[in-house]
Write a protein that holds these residues in place. Structure first.
Motif, PDB file in Angstrom:
ATOM      1  N   GLN A   1       0.832  -1.204   0.000  1.00 21.36           N
ATOM      2  CA  GLN A   1       0.000   0.000   0.000  1.00 21.36           C
ATOM      3  C   GLN A   1       0.871   1.261   0.000  1.00 21.36           C
ATOM      4  OE1 GLN A   1      -2.557  -0.645   3.416  1.00 21.36           O
ATOM      5  NE2 GLN A   1      -3.234  -2.596   2.597  1.00 21.36           N
ATOM      6  N   GLY A   2       1.812   1.337  -0.948  1.00 17.25           N
ATOM      7  CA  GLY A   2       2.727   2.471  -1.043  1.00 17.25           C
ATOM      8  C   GLY A   2       2.006   3.747  -1.438  1.00 17.25           C
ATOM      9  N   THR A   3       2.425   4.858  -0.846  1.00 21.23           N
ATOM     10  CA  THR A   3       1.789   6.149  -1.102  1.00 21.23           C
ATOM     11  C   THR A   3       2.837   7.241  -1.287  1.00 21.23           C
ATOM     12  OG1 THR A   3       1.642   6.594   1.266  1.00 21.23           O
ATOM     13  CG2 THR A   3      -0.290   5.584   0.235  1.00 21.23           C
ATOM     14  N   TYR A   4       2.404   8.375  -1.820  1.00 21.68           N
ATOM     15  CA  TYR A   4       3.230   9.575  -1.864  1.00 21.68           C
ATOM     16  C   TYR A   4       2.365  10.791  -1.579  1.00 21.68           C
ATOM     17  CZ  TYR A   4       1.668  10.298  -6.776  1.00 21.68           C
ATOM     18  OH  TYR A   4       0.939  10.476  -7.920  1.00 21.68           O
ATOM     19  N   LEU A   5       3.004  11.884  -1.159  1.00 19.90           N
ATOM     20  CA  LEU A   5       2.331  13.137  -0.827  1.00 19.90           C
ATOM     21  C   LEU A   5       2.802  14.222  -1.780  1.00 19.90           C
ATOM     22  CD1 LEU A   5       2.983  13.241   3.033  1.00 19.90           C
ATOM     23  CD2 LEU A   5       0.905  12.490   1.898  1.00 19.90           C
ATOM     24  N   THR A   6       1.926  15.152  -2.119  1.00 16.85           N
ATOM     25  CA  THR A   6       2.338  16.313  -2.897  1.00 16.85           C
ATOM     26  C   THR A   6       1.900  17.585  -2.183  1.00 16.85           C
ATOM     27  OG1 THR A   6       0.314  16.397  -4.241  1.00 16.85           O
ATOM     28  CG2 THR A   6       2.158  15.091  -5.104  1.00 16.85           C
ATOM     29  N   LEU A   7       2.681  18.628  -2.368  1.00 24.54           N
ATOM     30  CA  LEU A   7       2.365  19.960  -1.877  1.00 24.54           C
ATOM     31  C   LEU A   7       2.369  20.874  -3.091  1.00 24.54           C
ATOM     32  CD1 LEU A   7       1.993  21.973   0.511  1.00 24.54           C
ATOM     33  CD2 LEU A   7       4.471  22.259   0.445  1.00 24.54           C
ATOM     34  N   SER A   8       1.259  21.587  -3.299  1.00 29.62           N
ATOM     35  CA  SER A   8       1.149  22.485  -4.448  1.00 29.62           C
ATOM     36  C   SER A   8       0.790  23.883  -3.967  1.00 29.62           C
ATOM     37  CB  SER A   8       0.065  21.981  -5.414  1.00 29.62           C
ATOM     38  OG  SER A   8       0.394  20.700  -5.904  1.00 29.62           O
ATOM     39  N   THR A   9       1.353  24.886  -4.644  1.00 32.04           N
ATOM     40  CA  THR A   9       1.074  26.288  -4.337  1.00 32.04           C
ATOM     41  C   THR A   9       0.853  27.038  -5.645  1.00 32.04           C
ATOM     42  OG1 THR A   9       3.411  26.901  -4.370  1.00 32.04           O
ATOM     43  CG2 THR A   9       2.502  26.243  -2.237  1.00 32.04           C
ATOM     44  N   THR A  10       0.423  28.282  -5.515  1.00 29.98           N
ATOM     45  CA  THR A  10       0.241  29.148  -6.675  1.00 29.98           C
ATOM     46  C   THR A  10       1.254  30.279  -6.600  1.00 29.98           C
ATOM     47  OG1 THR A  10      -2.114  28.625  -6.761  1.00 29.98           O
ATOM     48  CG2 THR A  10      -1.410  30.626  -7.899  1.00 29.98           C
ATOM     49  N   PRO A  11       2.076  30.453  -7.644  1.00 31.58           N
ATOM     50  CA  PRO A  11       3.077  31.532  -7.622  1.00 31.58           C
ATOM     51  C   PRO A  11       2.415  32.913  -7.561  1.00 31.58           C
ATOM     52  CG  PRO A  11       3.517  29.969  -9.403  1.00 31.58           C
ATOM     53  CD  PRO A  11       2.165  29.641  -8.847  1.00 31.58           C
ATOM     54  N   ILE A  12       3.141  33.891  -7.029  1.00 28.27           N
ATOM     55  CA  ILE A  12       2.668  35.277  -6.995  1.00 28.27           C
ATOM     56  C   ILE A  12       2.409  35.734  -8.427  1.00 28.27           C
ATOM     57  CG2 ILE A  12       3.393  37.659  -6.512  1.00 28.27           C
ATOM     58  CD1 ILE A  12       4.770  36.577  -3.997  1.00 28.27           C
ATOM     59  N   GLY A  13       1.289  36.439  -8.625  1.00 25.75           N
ATOM     60  CA  GLY A  13       0.936  36.951  -9.950  1.00 25.75           C
ATOM     61  C   GLY A  13       0.348  35.904 -10.872  1.00 25.75           C
ATOM     62  N   SER A  14      -0.045  34.761 -10.333  1.00 29.55           N
ATOM     63  CA  SER A  14      -0.549  33.657 -11.148  1.00 29.55           C
ATOM     64  C   SER A  14      -1.848  33.124 -10.546  1.00 29.55           C
ATOM     65  CB  SER A  14       0.491  32.533 -11.186  1.00 29.55           C
ATOM     66  OG  SER A  14      -0.011  31.392 -11.855  1.00 29.55           O
ATOM     67  N   THR A  15      -2.558  32.318 -11.300  1.00 33.09           N
ATOM     68  CA  THR A  15      -3.722  31.582 -10.797  1.00 33.09           C
ATOM     69  C   THR A  15      -3.545  30.086 -11.030  1.00 33.09           C
ATOM     70  OG1 THR A  15      -4.886  31.855 -12.909  1.00 33.09           O
ATOM     71  CG2 THR A  15      -5.310  33.514 -11.205  1.00 33.09           C
ATOM     72  N   THR A  16      -2.338  29.675 -11.407  1.00 33.64           N
ATOM     73  CA  THR A  16      -2.081  28.282 -11.758  1.00 33.64           C
ATOM     74  C   THR A  16      -1.483  27.512 -10.582  1.00 33.64           C
ATOM     75  OG1 THR A  16      -1.699  28.948 -14.041  1.00 33.64           O
ATOM     76  CG2 THR A  16      -0.905  26.769 -13.397  1.00 33.64           C
ATOM     77  N   LEU A  17      -2.208  26.534 -10.093  1.00 37.66           N
ATOM     78  CA  LEU A  17      -1.728  25.656  -9.025  1.00 37.66           C
ATOM     79  C   LEU A  17      -0.592  24.792  -9.576  1.00 37.66           C
ATOM     80  CD1 LEU A  17      -2.366  24.654  -6.085  1.00 37.66           C
ATOM     81  CD2 LEU A  17      -3.748  22.882  -7.171  1.00 37.66           C
ATOM     82  N   THR A  18       0.528  24.745  -8.842  1.00 34.17           N
ATOM     83  CA  THR A  18       1.715  24.038  -9.309  1.00 34.17           C
ATOM     84  C   THR A  18       2.284  23.163  -8.206  1.00 34.17           C
ATOM     85  OG1 THR A  18       2.233  25.940 -10.708  1.00 34.17           O
ATOM     86  CG2 THR A  18       4.021  24.377 -10.298  1.00 34.17           C
ATOM     87  N   GLU A  19       2.555  21.897  -8.513  1.00 35.72           N
ATOM     88  CA  GLU A  19       3.209  21.024  -7.534  1.00 35.72           C
ATOM     89  C   GLU A  19       4.632  21.528  -7.299  1.00 35.72           C
ATOM     90  OE1 GLU A  19       5.011  16.553  -7.207  1.00 35.72           O
ATOM     91  OE2 GLU A  19       3.111  16.758  -8.296  1.00 35.72           O
ATOM     92  N   VAL A  20       4.989  21.755  -6.021  1.00 30.25           N
ATOM     93  CA  VAL A  20       6.325  22.258  -5.688  1.00 30.25           C
ATOM     94  C   VAL A  20       7.139  21.263  -4.866  1.00 30.25           C
ATOM     95  CG1 VAL A  20       5.708  24.697  -5.869  1.00 30.25           C
ATOM     96  CG2 VAL A  20       5.467  23.518  -3.672  1.00 30.25           C
ATOM     97  N   MET A  21       6.480  20.269  -4.284  1.00 31.09           N
ATOM     98  CA  MET A  21       7.209  19.294  -3.480  1.00 31.09           C
ATOM     99  C   MET A  21       6.459  17.965  -3.492  1.00 31.09           C
ATOM    100  SD  MET A  21       8.543  19.580   0.463  1.00 31.09           S
ATOM    101  CE  MET A  21       6.977  19.308   1.252  1.00 31.09           C
ATOM    102  N   ARG A  22       7.246  16.891  -3.453  1.00 27.57           N
ATOM    103  CA  ARG A  22       6.664  15.547  -3.379  1.00 27.57           C
ATOM    104  C   ARG A  22       7.501  14.733  -2.400  1.00 27.57           C
ATOM    105  NH1 ARG A  22       4.677  11.893  -8.374  1.00 27.57           N
ATOM    106  NH2 ARG A  22       3.725  13.908  -8.768  1.00 27.57           N
ATOM    107  N   VAL A  23       6.812  13.978  -1.536  1.00 27.19           N
ATOM    108  CA  VAL A  23       7.486  13.019  -0.658  1.00 27.19           C
ATOM    109  C   VAL A  23       7.053  11.644  -1.140  1.00 27.19           C
ATOM    110  CG1 VAL A  23       7.844  12.224   1.709  1.00 27.19           C
ATOM    111  CG2 VAL A  23       7.379  14.652   1.275  1.00 27.19           C
ATOM    112  N   ASN A  24       8.009  10.863  -1.646  1.00 29.11           N
ATOM    113  CA  ASN A  24       7.642   9.558  -2.202  1.00 29.11           C
ATOM    114  C   ASN A  24       7.591   8.485  -1.113  1.00 29.11           C
ATOM    115  OD1 ASN A  24      10.298   8.658  -1.830  1.00 29.11           O
ATOM    116  ND2 ASN A  24      10.860   8.957  -3.976  1.00 29.11           N
ATOM    117  N   SER A  25       7.249   7.277  -1.504  1.00 25.67           N
ATOM    118  CA  SER A  25       7.041   6.194  -0.539  1.00 25.67           C
ATOM    119  C   SER A  25       8.300   5.792   0.210  1.00 25.67           C
ATOM    120  CB  SER A  25       6.442   4.973  -1.239  1.00 25.67           C
ATOM    121  OG  SER A  25       7.326   4.519  -2.245  1.00 25.67           O
ATOM    122  N   SER A  26       9.477   6.118  -0.314  1.00 22.49           N
ATOM    123  CA  SER A  26      10.705   5.793   0.411  1.00 22.49           C
ATOM    124  C   SER A  26      11.204   6.967   1.243  1.00 22.49           C
ATOM    125  CB  SER A  26      11.788   5.313  -0.567  1.00 22.49           C
ATOM    126  OG  SER A  26      12.064   6.297  -1.528  1.00 22.49           O
ATOM    127  N   GLY A  27      10.418   8.036   1.322  1.00 23.57           N
ATOM    128  CA  GLY A  27      10.773   9.169   2.163  1.00 23.57           C
ATOM    129  C   GLY A  27      11.609  10.225   1.483  1.00 23.57           C
TER     130      GLY A  27
END
Length: 170
Positions: free
Chosen positions: A129-155
């Motif tokens: 049951q391997g999983t990963y996490l993502t963190l997404s933010t929107t840059p200043i002056g933008s409306t586009t959500l962008t993935e900026v960090m990922r923690v994979n199943s091995s840490g």
């Protein structure tokens, strides 16, 4: 008013039934709930597809009283299939998420502008049951959500700045 049923079968408990709202509840302390396709606490649901909507100054608190070290938790579950015949999640299925939106100067809420999401990194079995996490933010002056960090199943922590992926840590 204890319980009132109007001519269109709308129900009011402690309140006169609201037109177009199948059930309205109001307590003597001011608590109100509305059931109209979705459930609204403190507000009539604005979108029946939302399922559950809470409005208030501090709309959600989770408190756990116990004699052990366990914390209060919010548990979100994902299955494919139907409630009567669920099937396993598969690789890259979203399992859960927490999204943020803000009210804009144009008089409406934005789309999602910040998000934490959890995904299946493999198809789930009883022993894998391997999983990963993502963190997404929107840059200043933008409306586009962008993935900026990922923690994979091995840490490993993988960072992204624009289209450049930085070396992992871990």
């Amino acid at each position: 008013n204890a319980i009132t049923i109007d001519s269109t079968q709308n129900i009011g408990i402690g309140v006169t039934p609201s037109s177009g709202i199948p059930m309205s509840v109001k307590s003597a302390s001011g608590f109100s709930a509305y059931f109209a396709g979705g459930v609204g606490i403190g507000v009539i649901p604005t979108n029946p597809n939302n399922g559950f909507e809470i409005v208030g100054l501090n709309p959600f608190f989770g408190t756990r009283y116990s004699t052990n070290s366990a914390s209060p938790n919010i548990v979100l579950q994902k299955a494919r299939g139907t409630s009567s015949s669920p099937t396993e999640v598969v690789t890259n299925d979203g399992i859960a998420g927490l999204s943020g939106r803000g009210y804009t100067s144009s008089g409406a809420f934005s789309g999602t502008v910040a998000e934490i999401r959890m995904f299946a990194e493999e198809s789930f079995t009883s022993i894998a049951q391997g999983t990963y996490l993502t963190l997404s933010t929107t840059p200043i002056g933008s409306t586009t959500l962008t993935e900026v960090m990922r923690v994979n199943s091995s840490g490993q922590v993988l960072y992204k700045i624009g289209t450049v992926s930085l070396p992992s840590i871990g």
